[in-house]
Scaffold this motif. Structure first.
Motif, short mmCIF file in Angstrom:
data_model
loop_
_atom_site.label_atom_id
_atom_site.label_comp_id
_atom_site.label_asym_id
_atom_site.label_seq_id
_atom_site.Cartn_x
_atom_site.Cartn_y
_atom_site.Cartn_z
N PHE A 137 0.82 -1.21 0.00
CA PHE A 137 0.00 0.00 0.00
C PHE A 137 0.86 1.26 0.00
CE2 PHE A 137 -3.12 -3.08 1.24
CZ PHE A 137 -4.34 -2.56 0.83
N SER A 138 0.35 2.30 -0.67
CA SER A 138 1.03 3.60 -0.70
C SER A 138 0.76 4.37 0.60
CB SER A 138 0.53 4.42 -1.90
OG SER A 138 -0.83 4.78 -1.71
N ASP A 139 1.48 5.46 0.76
CA ASP A 139 1.31 6.30 1.96
C ASP A 139 -0.02 7.04 1.97
OD1 ASP A 139 3.75 5.52 3.02
OD2 ASP A 139 4.82 7.23 2.16
N ASP A 140 -0.66 7.18 0.80
CA ASP A 140 -1.95 7.88 0.73
C ASP A 140 -3.08 6.89 0.42
OD1 ASP A 140 -1.16 7.36 -1.88
OD2 ASP A 140 -1.80 9.29 -2.67
N CYS A 141 -2.98 5.69 0.96
CA CYS A 141 -3.91 4.60 0.63
C CYS A 141 -5.29 4.78 1.25
CB CYS A 141 -3.33 3.26 1.07
SG CYS A 141 -2.92 3.15 2.82
N VAL A 142 -6.26 4.13 0.59
CA VAL A 142 -7.65 4.10 1.03
C VAL A 142 -8.15 2.68 0.89
CG1 VAL A 142 -10.00 4.90 0.50
CG2 VAL A 142 -8.07 6.49 0.33
N LEU A 143 -8.91 2.22 1.88
CA LEU A 143 -9.57 0.92 1.85
C LEU A 143 -11.07 1.17 1.97
CD1 LEU A 143 -9.71 -2.23 2.16
CD2 LEU A 143 -9.44 -1.84 4.63
N THR A 194 -8.84 5.64 5.64
CA THR A 194 -7.91 6.49 4.90
C THR A 194 -6.59 6.60 5.65
OG1 THR A 194 -9.78 7.75 4.02
CG2 THR A 194 -7.61 8.78 3.89
N GLY A 195 -5.50 6.34 4.93
CA GLY A 195 -4.15 6.39 5.50
C GLY A 195 -3.71 5.03 6.00
N PRO A 196 -2.40 4.80 6.04
CA PRO A 196 -1.87 3.48 6.40
C PRO A 196 -2.34 2.94 7.75
CG PRO A 196 -0.14 4.82 5.44
CD PRO A 196 -1.34 5.72 5.63
#
Length: 125
Positions: A28-34, A48-50
């Protein structure tokens, strides 16, 4: 860890089946969303966020301690990916879950997951 090709999505799924949050989060990126299948909003529940994404994923393992993703297929097109799978598991109350679903992925320029949007079929019981 970069997705890069469909084998990268298979490696991600293997980390999910190992219940290895550190390995999962490395994709996952540093600006990730699930975005999960269930929730009060049309998109389910959004993390939102790691740190929040990690907590959202941990909830899956808590709610289905033996969750397993099988019968999987993966494909990529540019910076979008899809994984289709059969989820099986048992809730802490002993209810068996067996449902087909998929994840839609948006990837950043480095091949890391910027957004993971999960869908499950609705199973009548």
């Amino acid at each position: 860890m970069s997705i890069g090709d469909p084998a990268g999505l298979a490696r991600l799924l293997a980390a999910f089946n190992a219940h290895d949050l550190d390995a999962i989060m490395s994709f996952f990126s540093d600006d990730c969303v699930l975005e999960t299948p269930r929730g009060e909003d049309p998109w389910g529940t959004r993390f939102t966020g790691p740190s929040a994404v990690r907590e959202g994923l941990a909830q899956r393992f808590h709610g289905l301690p033996d969750v397993h993703y099988g019968e999987d297929e993966h494909w990529l097109c540019d910076r979008r990916g899809v994984s289709r799978w059969l989820l099986t598991g048992t809730t802490p109350e002993g209810e068996r879950v067996r449902v087909r679903g998929c994840d839609l992925f948006d990837l950043d320029d480095d091949g890391l997951i910027r957004r993971k949007d999960s869908y499950w079929k609705i199973v009548d019981r």
